[in-house]
Design an enzyme around this catalytic site. Structure first.
Site, short mmCIF file in Angstrom:
data_model
loop_
_atom_site.label_atom_id
_atom_site.label_comp_id
_atom_site.label_asym_id
_atom_site.label_seq_id
_atom_site.Cartn_x
_atom_site.Cartn_y
_atom_site.Cartn_z
N PHE A 13 0.83 -1.21 0.00
CA PHE A 13 0.00 0.00 0.00
C PHE A 13 0.86 1.26 0.00
O PHE A 13 0.67 2.17 -0.82
CB PHE A 13 -0.92 -0.04 1.22
N ARG A 35 9.56 -10.18 -5.56
CA ARG A 35 9.53 -11.64 -5.50
C ARG A 35 8.80 -12.24 -6.69
O ARG A 35 9.02 -13.38 -7.05
CB ARG A 35 8.86 -12.09 -4.20
N ILE A 53 12.58 -12.29 2.54
CA ILE A 53 13.43 -11.37 3.29
C ILE A 53 13.72 -11.97 4.66
O ILE A 53 12.81 -12.25 5.44
CB ILE A 53 12.75 -10.00 3.45
N ALA A 74 7.81 -5.34 5.31
CA ALA A 74 7.76 -5.83 6.70
C ALA A 74 6.81 -7.01 6.78
O ALA A 74 5.92 -7.18 5.94
CB ALA A 74 7.31 -4.73 7.65
N ARG A 75 6.99 -7.79 7.82
CA ARG A 75 5.97 -8.77 8.18
C ARG A 75 4.99 -8.06 9.10
O ARG A 75 5.38 -7.50 10.13
CB ARG A 75 6.60 -9.97 8.90
N TYR A 144 4.74 -7.59 16.77
CA TYR A 144 5.08 -6.71 15.66
C TYR A 144 5.80 -5.46 16.15
O TYR A 144 6.86 -5.09 15.65
CB TYR A 144 3.80 -6.33 14.91
N LYS A 148 9.75 -4.27 15.46
CA LYS A 148 10.07 -2.98 14.86
C LYS A 148 11.04 -2.18 15.74
O LYS A 148 11.98 -1.54 15.25
CB LYS A 148 8.79 -2.18 14.62
#
Length: 322
Positions: A13, A35, A53, A74-75, A144, A148
């Site tokens: 996004f 990917r 990653i 990011a995950r 999460y 971070k």
């Protein structure tokens, strides 16, 4: 000589908007590690390809000639995941993967590494009228947010070596045309026209439009005073959930009655339904103070919250016609 910017997460996004923005700038080349070889991006984007990653990813091909890295990949949160398994998976991508990229970037001569972090590093909520600032003591509460924050710490340690400059940006909830998840679901509720019990929510939440995040990132690419700093970002105007829904109702052009049900009743019902996390986002406060951005960078949000909400609602309505 053209500036070369690598953007990770280019299909996401935020990442897609960053790529599109940088492609419009003169004397700027964009590299996007992907990917999927069938990904559609602007023709001028230089595509490279990699696998997952993690701490062993080889970024060397993507980093050739790059001046700035914007790391937006990011995950993100995965529902119904075992907590201990979850933190390991978050660390593999968000910590080890990030540091692998930053280390290789420094070795390749990249000058600046811009890391898209999260307000979750600060915490999950604020007391009414008391906003998070960029320099507050972090208090991440979920896997999460912890991952971070750990990545931020290691990036700043790398910056201390003098091999690369680091900029950390912690956005609040990002919305804009094409937004998904809970924000999209809210608009779906509203366009149904059924009465909703959210007419008496008096919290305050900061939001940030996609355009404002992109503008701050773009500012941080070149601004000398951004080096080795942390910034939070929002639209600079905070709304209650009721006020947010009222504005969306206007821009969506629908008639929806927001019933003034007491928040205590709604929280009780949410608890019975085991939807406490959703209730916290709807009824709790989360504000940020962006005055550091103005004082240090001379940056203020160029797009108003109303402009952002209007564009988001219009895109949502248009997408329903297709």
């Amino acid at each position: 000589m053209p500036k070369k910017i690598l953007v990770t997460g280019a299909t996401g996004f935020l990442g897609r908007s960053l790529v599109q923005h940088f492609c419009t700038l003169p004397d700027t080349l964009v590299v996007a590690p992907l990917r999927n070889i069938n990904t559609t991006l602007p023709d001028k984007v230089e595509k490279t390809y990699l696998s997952d990653i993690d701490g062993s990813t080889d970024w060397s091909e993507s980093l050739i000639g790059v001046d700035t890295v914007v790391h937006a990949a990011a995950r993100v949160h995965v529902m119904h995941e075992d907590r201990m398994q979850s933190i390991d998976k978050f660390r593999a991508v968000n910590v080890k993967g990030t540091l692998r990229l930053a280390d290789q970037a420094a070795q390749a001569g990249v000058k600046r590494f811009i890391y898209i972090s999260s307000i979750k590093v600060n915490g999950e909520s604020t007391a009414f009228g008391r906003a998070f600032s960029a320099d507050d003591i972090p208090n991440p509460l979920d896997a999460y947010g912890v991952s971070k924050y750990e990545a931020e710490q290691q990036l700043m340690q790398l910056a201390e070596t003098g091999t690369i400059e680091v900029v950390i940006i912690r956005p609040v909830l990002i919305y804009g045309p094409g937004v998904g998840a809970n924000f999209q679901q809210m608009m779906r509720w509203l366009v149904k026209g059924i009465p909703l019990p959210f007419g008496a929510v008096r919290n305050l939440r900061s939001l940030v439009s996609l355009d404002n995040v992109v503008d701050l990132v773009s500012t941080c690419v070149n601004h000398p005073r951004a080096a080795n700093q942390v910034f939070v970002v929002s639209d600079g105007e905070d709304l209650s959930t009721t006020q947010l829904m009222q504005r969306l109702i206007t821009y969506l052009g629908v008639r929806t009655w927001l019933i003034p049900v007491p928040v205590a009743v709604l929280m009780f019902i949410a608890g019975l339904m085991r939807r406490g996390a959703v209730a916290q986002r709807l009824f709790g406060s989360l504000q940020v103070d962006i005055k550091k951005n103005l004082e240090l960078l001379g940056w203020r949000p160029p797009f108003s919250l109303n402009d952002g909400l209007k564009a988001t609602a219009e895109h949502f309505l248009e997408s329903r016609k297709q």
